[in-house]
Design an enzyme around this catalytic site. Structure first.
Site, PDB file in Angstrom:
ATOM      1  N   TYR A  19       0.777  -1.275  -0.065  1.00  0.00           N
ATOM      2  CA  TYR A  19       0.086   0.011   0.164  1.00  0.00           C
ATOM      3  C   TYR A  19       0.769   1.324  -0.163  1.00  0.00           C
ATOM      4  O   TYR A  19       1.920   1.235   0.475  1.00  0.00           O
ATOM      5  CB  TYR A  19      -0.898   0.053   1.364  1.00  0.00           C
ATOM      6  CG  TYR A  19      -1.835  -1.088   1.509  1.00  0.00           C
ATOM      7  CD1 TYR A  19      -3.165  -0.789   0.775  1.00  0.00           C
ATOM      8  CD2 TYR A  19      -1.290  -2.181   1.827  1.00  0.00           C
ATOM      9  CE1 TYR A  19      -4.082  -1.937   1.054  1.00  0.00           C
ATOM     10  CE2 TYR A  19      -2.444  -3.296   2.255  1.00  0.00           C
ATOM     11  CZ  TYR A  19      -3.455  -3.373   1.644  1.00  0.00           C
ATOM     12  OH  TYR A  19      -4.651  -3.896   1.731  1.00  0.00           O
TER      13      TYR A  19
ATOM     14  N   ASP B  73      -9.528   7.345   9.714  1.00  0.00           N
ATOM     15  CA  ASP B  73      -9.248   7.667   8.408  1.00  0.00           C
ATOM     16  C   ASP B  73     -10.185   8.960   8.313  1.00  0.00           C
ATOM     17  O   ASP B  73     -10.827   9.574   9.116  1.00  0.00           O
ATOM     18  CB  ASP B  73      -9.466   6.867   7.390  1.00  0.00           C
ATOM     19  CG  ASP B  73     -10.908   6.230   7.351  1.00  0.00           C
ATOM     20  OD1 ASP B  73     -11.952   6.812   7.941  1.00  0.00           O
ATOM     21  OD2 ASP B  73     -11.166   5.226   6.594  1.00  0.00           O
TER      22      ASP B  73
ATOM     23  N   ARG C 289      -4.913   1.764   8.525  1.00  0.00           N
ATOM     24  CA  ARG C 289      -5.708   2.709   9.384  1.00  0.00           C
ATOM     25  C   ARG C 289      -5.060   2.571  10.895  1.00  0.00           C
ATOM     26  O   ARG C 289      -5.004   3.732  11.497  1.00  0.00           O
ATOM     27  CB  ARG C 289      -7.157   2.695   9.461  1.00  0.00           C
ATOM     28  CG  ARG C 289      -7.799   3.013   8.200  1.00  0.00           C
ATOM     29  CD  ARG C 289      -9.012   2.963   7.951  1.00  0.00           C
ATOM     30  NE  ARG C 289      -9.836   1.676   8.080  1.00  0.00           N
ATOM     31  CZ  ARG C 289     -10.732   1.127   9.087  1.00  0.00           C
ATOM     32  NH1 ARG C 289     -11.092   2.102   9.943  1.00  0.00           N
ATOM     33  NH2 ARG C 289     -11.100  -0.022   9.088  1.00  0.00           N
TER      34      ARG C 289
END
Length: 309
Positions: free
Chosen positions: A153, A167, A261
C-alpha cells in the site's frame, strides 16, 4: 486492510461454502427378555470350519471425499483480449475507484459480465483506491489463495488529528500538537511496527464480535473490547511532505489482515500525538500490480464488446 487491511469499515467480503456434516438418526435397542435369551445365543460353528482369528487392526475410517480439481482461473489484465465465456473461471484485476465499496465493484461487474458468481479477494475501504482482484465463476474457489498473498500500500497520514474511524471518513474528534515531531522521531517510532506485531482492529471495521459487525456498535458510539491479532509488516517506508510537514507519505508491505488505518493511528500515538489516514491506495497483491488493472468503465465496455463479437 486490511482495510479493514487495510484493508476498513466496509469490508469486506467472498464466495466459497463448505458442506456441513449431517449425523444419522440413532435407533434405540432394547434388552431382550430373559425368556428369549436362549434363542439369541450365537450358533455353533460347524466341525469343518475353524473360527477366524480376532482382528487386531483398527476399524477402517470412511474415505474422505476429495475436492474436485479446479483449473486455475484465467487472469484478465488491463487491455487484454478475451472472449465472453472467460468469466466461467476468471480473475480480473480492477482499480477500485474512490468512494466505492468493494461490494459496489462486485455488483457492477456481476451485471456487466453477465455472471452470477462474483467475489473479491480482499476488501478495500470506500476511501481507498487501488487493486482489487475480482474472481468469477469457478475462479471464486481460488479467492482464499489471493487473500493469503502479501499486499503493498501507499498513502498519506496526517499528524495531530484523530478520528473515530482512523481515516478521513469520520469527523476529527481530537487535535494534539504535532510541530515537535521530527523525521527522526517518526523513523525511530516506526521500528516497533516492523516485523511480526500484534494489532488491534479499529472499531469501524467489519469484524464480528458476539454476532455483530463492529462498525454497527461504533455508529452507536459504543466501544467494544477487541482482541489484538498477529500480522506481519514486511517493510514500512516514510517520507515527510515538503509543503506540509504534518503530512507523512508512506509505503507498506504487509501480510493479510493488516489494518493500515490502525498502523497510522498507532504511529501517531507512538510519537506523542495523533494521526489518521487521508489517502490510501493498494499497489499490489502478490505478483499482481495495480498498473495492470482495469478501470471499471473500461472493463465494462470491453465485456460488452466481447459479447457482441
Amino acid at each position: 486492510m486490511a482495510l479493514h487491511a487495510t484493508a476498513s469499515a466496509d469490508v469486506q467480503a467472498a464466495a466459497s461454502t463448505a458442506a456441513e456434516p449431517v449425523s444419522a438418526d440413532g435407533q434405540l435397542v432394547l434388552d431382550a427378555p430373559a425368556d428369549q435369551a436362549e434363542s439369541q445365543k450365537r450358533p455353533q460353528l460347524s466341525e469343518d470350519r475353524a473360527p477366524s482369528p480376532a482382528s487386531t487392526s483398527e476399524p477402517q475410517q470412511p474415505a474422505k471425499r476429495r475436492k474436485p480439481n479446479v483449473p486455475p482461473p484465467t487472469m484478465v489484465r488491463k487491455e487484454a483480449t478475451f472472449a465472453a465465456g472467460v468469466w466461467a473461471n476468471a480473475a480480473v484485476l480492477v482499480d477500485k475507484p474512490k468512494d466505492w465499496t468493494s461490494f459496489d465493484v462486485c455488483g457492477k461487474l456481476r451485471g456487466a459480465l453477465k455472471t452470477k458468481k462474483v467475489g473479491h479477494a480482499g476488501t478495500l475501504d470506500p476511501m481507498a483506491t487501488g487493486l482489487l482482484i475480482i474472481c468469477t465463476g469457478q475462479g471464486t474457489k481460488q479467492i482464499d489463495n489471493f487473500v493469503a498473498m502479501e499486499k503493498a500500500y501507499s498513502g498519506t497520514l496526517r499528524l495531530g488529528q484523530a478520528t473515530p474511524s482512523y481515516d478521513a471518513m469520520s469527523e476529527i474528534e481530537e487535535e494534539l500538537p504535532w510541530e515537535h515531531i521530527t523525521y527522526e522521531d517518526l523513523e525511530a517510532a516506526k521500528q516497533a511496527y516492523v516485523g511480526d506485531i500484534l494489532q488491534q482492529p479499529p472499531m469501524f471495521s467489519a469484524i464480528k464480535i458476539k454476532g455483530e459487525r463492529l462498525y454497527k456498535a461504533a455508529r452507536r458510539g459504543e466501544v467494544v473490547e477487541r482482541q489484538s491479532r498477529p500480522v506481519t509488516i514486511h517493510s514500512f517506508e516514510l517520507r515527510r511532505d515538503e509543503g506540509n510537514k504534518r503530512d507523512v507519505h508512506f509505503r507498506v508491505s504487509c501480510s493479510k489482515g493488516t489494518y493500515i488505518r490502525s498502523l497510522a493511528h498507532d504511529l501517531g500515538k507512538a510519537v506523542g500525538s495523533a494521526a489518521h489516514l487521508t489517502a490510501l491506495r493498494r499497489e499490489s497483491i502478490g505478483e499482481y500490480d495495480v498498473a495492470d488493472a482495469w478501470s471499471v468503465p473500461d472493463l465494462v465496455a470491453a465485456a460488452h464488446a466481447a459479447r457482441q463479437a
